[in-house]
Scaffold this motif. Structure first.
Motif, PDB file in Angstrom:
ATOM      1  N   GLY A 140       0.811  -1.203   0.000  1.00 29.22           N
ATOM      2  CA  GLY A 140       0.000   0.000   0.000  1.00 29.22           C
ATOM      3  C   GLY A 140       0.848   1.258   0.000  1.00 29.22           C
ATOM      4  N   PRO A 141       0.197   2.417   0.013  1.00 27.62           N
ATOM      5  CA  PRO A 141       0.917   3.694  -0.079  1.00 27.62           C
ATOM      6  C   PRO A 141       1.698   4.033   1.184  1.00 27.62           C
ATOM      7  CG  PRO A 141      -1.426   4.078   0.261  1.00 27.62           C
ATOM      8  CD  PRO A 141      -1.268   2.602   0.040  1.00 27.62           C
ATOM      9  N   VAL A 142       2.788   4.747   0.990  1.00 28.28           N
ATOM     10  CA  VAL A 142       3.619   5.239   2.094  1.00 28.28           C
ATOM     11  C   VAL A 142       3.607   6.766   2.040  1.00 28.28           C
ATOM     12  CG1 VAL A 142       5.946   5.308   3.071  1.00 28.28           C
ATOM     13  CG2 VAL A 142       5.093   3.198   2.026  1.00 28.28           C
ATOM     14  N   TYR A 143       3.472   7.410   3.208  1.00 30.07           N
ATOM     15  CA  TYR A 143       3.388   8.867   3.265  1.00 30.07           C
ATOM     16  C   TYR A 143       4.660   9.439   3.895  1.00 30.07           C
ATOM     17  CZ  TYR A 143      -1.516   8.120   2.136  1.00 30.07           C
ATOM     18  OH  TYR A 143      -2.666   7.736   1.515  1.00 30.07           O
ATOM     19  N   THR A 144       5.193  10.447   3.246  1.00 28.47           N
ATOM     20  CA  THR A 144       6.432  11.098   3.689  1.00 28.47           C
ATOM     21  C   THR A 144       6.217  12.603   3.718  1.00 28.47           C
ATOM     22  OG1 THR A 144       7.770   9.356   2.683  1.00 28.47           O
ATOM     23  CG2 THR A 144       8.889  11.425   3.203  1.00 28.47           C
ATOM     24  N   VAL A 145       6.758  13.257   4.726  1.00 25.45           N
ATOM     25  CA  VAL A 145       6.693  14.719   4.805  1.00 25.45           C
ATOM     26  C   VAL A 145       8.064  15.293   4.447  1.00 25.45           C
ATOM     27  CG1 VAL A 145       6.518  16.699   6.366  1.00 25.45           C
ATOM     28  CG2 VAL A 145       4.821  14.865   6.479  1.00 25.45           C
ATOM     29  N   LEU A 146       8.082  16.196   3.469  1.00 28.25           N
ATOM     30  CA  LEU A 146       9.285  16.953   3.118  1.00 28.25           C
ATOM     31  C   LEU A 146       9.095  18.369   3.637  1.00 28.25           C
ATOM     32  CD1 LEU A 146       9.715  15.807  -0.611  1.00 28.25           C
ATOM     33  CD2 LEU A 146      10.540  14.687   1.462  1.00 28.25           C
ATOM     34  N   SER A 147      10.011  18.819   4.460  1.00 24.00           N
ATOM     35  CA  SER A 147       9.893  20.124   5.104  1.00 24.00           C
ATOM     36  C   SER A 147      11.076  21.004   4.715  1.00 24.00           C
ATOM     37  CB  SER A 147       9.847  19.944   6.628  1.00 24.00           C
ATOM     38  OG  SER A 147      10.001  21.179   7.288  1.00 24.00           O
ATOM     39  N   ALA A 148      10.797  22.257   4.381  1.00 17.90           N
ATOM     40  CA  ALA A 148      11.872  23.179   3.994  1.00 17.90           C
ATOM     41  C   ALA A 148      11.668  24.533   4.655  1.00 17.90           C
ATOM     42  CB  ALA A 148      11.916  23.342   2.476  1.00 17.90           C
ATOM     43  N   SER A 149      12.743  25.061   5.209  1.00 18.09           N
ATOM     44  CA  SER A 149      12.747  26.411   5.784  1.00 18.09           C
ATOM     45  C   SER A 149      13.595  27.300   4.900  1.00 18.09           C
ATOM     46  CB  SER A 149      13.307  26.386   7.218  1.00 18.09           C
ATOM     47  OG  SER A 149      12.503  25.582   8.060  1.00 18.09           O
ATOM     48  N   PHE A 150      12.971  28.269   4.255  1.00 19.14           N
ATOM     49  CA  PHE A 150      13.671  29.130   3.311  1.00 19.14           C
ATOM     50  C   PHE A 150      13.977  30.509   3.886  1.00 19.14           C
ATOM     51  CE2 PHE A 150      11.374  26.468  -0.046  1.00 19.14           C
ATOM     52  CZ  PHE A 150      12.445  25.607  -0.166  1.00 19.14           C
ATOM     53  N   ASP A 151      13.786  30.673   5.198  1.00 19.24           N
ATOM     54  CA  ASP A 151      14.164  31.912   5.876  1.00 19.24           C
ATOM     55  C   ASP A 151      13.517  33.143   5.258  1.00 19.24           C
ATOM     56  OD1 ASP A 151      17.528  30.611   6.014  1.00 19.24           O
ATOM     57  OD2 ASP A 151      15.907  30.353   7.437  1.00 19.24           O
ATOM     58  N   ASP A 152      12.199  33.044   5.001  1.00 19.63           N
ATOM     59  CA  ASP A 152      11.539  34.199   4.414  1.00 19.63           C
ATOM     60  C   ASP A 152      10.786  35.035   5.445  1.00 19.63           C
ATOM     61  OD1 ASP A 152       9.534  32.483   4.984  1.00 19.63           O
ATOM     62  OD2 ASP A 152       8.622  32.462   2.998  1.00 19.63           O
ATOM     63  N   GLY A 153      11.188  34.878   6.710  1.00 20.16           N
ATOM     64  CA  GLY A 153      10.648  35.748   7.743  1.00 20.16           C
ATOM     65  C   GLY A 153       9.236  35.433   8.166  1.00 20.16           C
ATOM     66  N   VAL A 223      11.722  14.231   6.082  1.00 23.26           N
ATOM     67  CA  VAL A 223      12.958  14.782   5.516  1.00 23.26           C
ATOM     68  C   VAL A 223      12.877  16.296   5.601  1.00 23.26           C
ATOM     69  CG1 VAL A 223      14.470  14.885   3.507  1.00 23.26           C
ATOM     70  CG2 VAL A 223      13.080  12.845   3.899  1.00 23.26           C
ATOM     71  N   LYS A 224      13.959  16.930   6.045  1.00 20.73           N
ATOM     72  CA  LYS A 224      13.946  18.387   6.186  1.00 20.73           C
ATOM     73  C   LYS A 224      15.230  18.997   5.649  1.00 20.73           C
ATOM     74  CE  LYS A 224      14.716  20.225  10.243  1.00 20.73           C
ATOM     75  NZ  LYS A 224      14.664  20.595  11.676  1.00 20.73           N
ATOM     76  N   THR A 225      15.148  20.269   5.284  1.00 26.42           N
ATOM     77  CA  THR A 225      16.317  21.022   4.849  1.00 26.42           C
ATOM     78  C   THR A 225      16.089  22.490   5.154  1.00 26.42           C
ATOM     79  OG1 THR A 225      17.832  21.414   2.991  1.00 26.42           O
ATOM     80  CG2 THR A 225      15.478  21.446   2.490  1.00 26.42           C
ATOM     81  N   ASP A 226      17.161  23.281   5.022  1.00 24.45           N
ATOM     82  CA  ASP A 226      17.027  24.735   5.165  1.00 24.45           C
ATOM     83  C   ASP A 226      17.554  25.380   3.894  1.00 24.45           C
ATOM     84  OD1 ASP A 226      19.780  24.490   5.335  1.00 24.45           O
ATOM     85  OD2 ASP A 226      19.866  24.899   7.483  1.00 24.45           O
ATOM     86  N   ALA A 227      17.603  26.722   3.888  1.00 28.73           N
ATOM     87  CA  ALA A 227      17.988  27.428   2.663  1.00 28.73           C
ATOM     88  C   ALA A 227      19.390  27.052   2.206  1.00 28.73           C
ATOM     89  CB  ALA A 227      17.885  28.939   2.894  1.00 28.73           C
ATOM     90  N   GLN A 228      20.343  27.061   3.138  1.00 27.01           N
ATOM     91  CA  GLN A 228      21.725  26.733   2.790  1.00 27.01           C
ATOM     92  C   GLN A 228      21.854  25.294   2.304  1.00 27.01           C
ATOM     93  OE1 GLN A 228      24.494  27.418   5.990  1.00 27.01           O
ATOM     94  NE2 GLN A 228      26.263  26.709   4.829  1.00 27.01           N
ATOM     95  N   GLY A 229      21.212  24.376   3.008  1.00 32.82           N
ATOM     96  CA  GLY A 229      21.270  22.974   2.605  1.00 32.82           C
ATOM     97  C   GLY A 229      20.591  22.739   1.270  1.00 32.82           C
ATOM     98  N   PHE A 230      19.488  23.439   1.028  1.00 36.72           N
ATOM     99  CA  PHE A 230      18.763  23.285  -0.232  1.00 36.72           C
ATOM    100  C   PHE A 230      19.623  23.721  -1.416  1.00 36.72           C
ATOM    101  CE2 PHE A 230      15.968  25.113  -3.492  1.00 36.72           C
ATOM    102  CZ  PHE A 230      15.188  24.016  -3.795  1.00 36.72           C
TER     103      PHE A 230
END
Length: 502
Positions: A140-153, A223-230
């Motif tokens: 069956g289906p698997v659900y994943t959250v991708l999170s990104a912080s781009f520091d846009d205040g 899975v997460k990342t920030d602006a620099q990592g992205f």
């Protein structure tokens, strides 16, 4: 083998044979003063001597061994030499094997250290997050959250955007919903927050729990990342290919200007595209679609990697992203998705409308549309139409529209009416609402059959929400558009774009 010592008679016989068979013995002898000893005549030997034939030559050895013994001894010596040489080769081979084993052990140790170091940087070892995430189902289906912080205040620790991704290996399908970071949610403290404030309230586990509450699905990976990592991630992948829908100009997002069309974006350009929010219409929706296009391009890059290139690249990837998975689990997940064509991944954006102004502005979820979208999303069905498809589903000139200013934004009604007329809609009346209290733009319809018309108007405006109400609004046309305070963002975006392009 032990050789028996020859007898005295054998010694004498051998000595006589040696003398008779040695070269030079056929030369005439000096007569001996002693009478010769008579031996039995051998006619065959005599004839052979006369012809000069030699049938046996025994070695002149101190041991006086026989020809057979001599041959055996020499054979034994050759055997010994061969044995010594063979033993030397075996030692060399054994040394080579030991060297290879030592190298293999050293390589395995180095690989273990390498993977361990990568995992230390890659994995989020948070018991709270582990307790929120569910085990991935075997089918069956698997659900994943991708999170990104781009520091846009946005005032929080992140995310600025989250993607809820559904992957179904058995059916070779994948889909993703873009959730804006400024959507209004209720967190574990019981207070109303933007989603972007979730990590400051309860860390990564809080962000996952908030998305699970919004979607009513169980998330297995994060899975997460920030602006620099992205930026570093995109550059390490050699850039990503994106078909930019329209020209992107936004001074608040950066000095970059992106033209429309297919192009390879660097890390900084991809970050700019995800940050940009200045669009003439449907600002939040367009930003979400741009972010989904970037995510789709990243998916294509990752699933196209081989095992060797993936493991080799993980040393750099671990500096760009964090996840609950270790390297082996991450590759296992990606390798299972290789049957999914990136271009077939369905993308959609959470339906919201702007509420509040200034520092208090946020996106409010349109619950009915969201529930329908989630139902289709979970079922693996197409859950969102393209903007142009929605507009094209009706005949814009077949119905009439009233446009009123309900948010005290000067010129908002006239501006919205001009936008609709440019899209082919028939605007019959432009004026002011009875009260200027509307935070968001409303598209009101009084007949259920007019829902598609209202949705087409909403797609053309790019902001607001559709409302079915046959009691509280009075108008003479088929549809009423009440332009709210959120139209100020549309005017500001248009002005910024115009100033940059001049």
């Amino acid at each position: 083998m032990v050789t028996r010592r020859p007898s005295s008679a054998q010694y004498k016989k051998t000595s006589r044979q040696m003398r008779r068979a040695t070269l030079g013995t056929h030369v005439a002898r000096i007569p001996s003063p002693f009478a010769p000893r008579k031996e039995p005549s051998n006619l065959r030997r005599t004839r052979n001597v006369e012809r000069g034939e030699i049938h046996q030559v025994l070695p002149n050895t101190s041991t006086r061994e026989s020809r057979r013994d001599y041959t055996n001894r020499m054979s034994q010596q050759a055997f010994i030499e061969r044995a010594v040489a063979s033993g030397r080769r075996r030692k060399i081979a054994a040394l080579a094997v030991l060297t290879l084993v030592a190298l293999a052990v050293a390589a395995a140790a180095a690989w273990f250290v390498y993977i361990g170091g990568v995992n230390d940087r890659l994995q989020i070892k948070d018991p709270a997050l582990s307790s929120v995430l569910s085990d991935a189902p075997s089918e069956g289906p698997v659900y994943t959250v991708l999170s990104a912080s781009f520091d846009d205040g946005d005032g929080g620790a992140g995310p600025d955007v989250a993607l809820l991704v559904r992957t179904d290996v058995a059916n070779a399908s994948a889909s993703a919903l873009v959730i804006p970071g400024d959507v209004n949610v209720t967190l574990s403290d019981g207070q109303s927050h933007r989603l972007g404030e979730a990590e400051s309230v309860g860390g990564d586990a809080e962000a996952v729990s908030a998305i699970e509450a919004l979607s009513d699905v169980q998330v297995s990976h994060y899975v997460k990342t920030d602006a620099q990592g992205f930026v570093a991630l995109v550059d390490q992948l050699g850039g990503i290919d994106v078909n930019v829908p329209e020209e992107v100009v936004d001074p608040d997002a950066g000095e970059t200007v992106l033209s429309a069309g297919i192009q390879t974006l660097s890390g900084e350009q991809a970050l700019f595209l995800c940050r940009a929010n200045d669009f003439v219409s449907s600002a939040e929706q367009q930003r979400g679609m741009n972010e989904s296009l970037v995510a789709q391009a990243l998916f294509k890059k990752f699933v196209g990697m081989g095992k060797l290139s993936f493991y080799a690249g993980m040393d750099g990837f671990a500096n760009c992203i964090r996840t609950d998975m270790d390297v082996k689990a991450a590759y296992g997940m990606l390798s299972s998705l290789k049957s999914i064509v990136a271009e077939s991944v369905m993308m959609g954006v959470m339906p919201t409308y702007a509420s509040g102004t200034g520092a208090d502005a946020y996106q409010q979820l349109i619950r009915d549309e969201w529930n329908e979208m989630i139902e289709r999303f979970v079922a693996g069905e197409v859950f969102q139409q393209n903007k142009q498809d929605i507009i094209g589903s009706v005949d814009p000139a077949s119905f009439t529209v009233t446009v009123n200013n309900g948010g005290s934004v000067e010129g908002a009604a006239a501006d919205a009416a001009a936008l609709l007329e440019g899209a082919g809609f028939k605007v019959s009346s432009v004026g002011n609402a009875a009260q200027a209290v509307y935070d968001s733009t409303l598209v009101v319809y009084q007949k259920s059959d007019d829902e598609a018309k209202a949705e087409a108007l909403l797609a053309a405006l790019g902001t607001g929400r559709a409302v079915f109400d046959s009691v509280n609004y009075a108008f003479d046309t088929d549809i009423l558009v009440v332009v709210g305070k959120d139209w100020q963002a549309v005017l500001d975006a248009r002005e910024k774009t115009s100033n940059v392009l001049q």
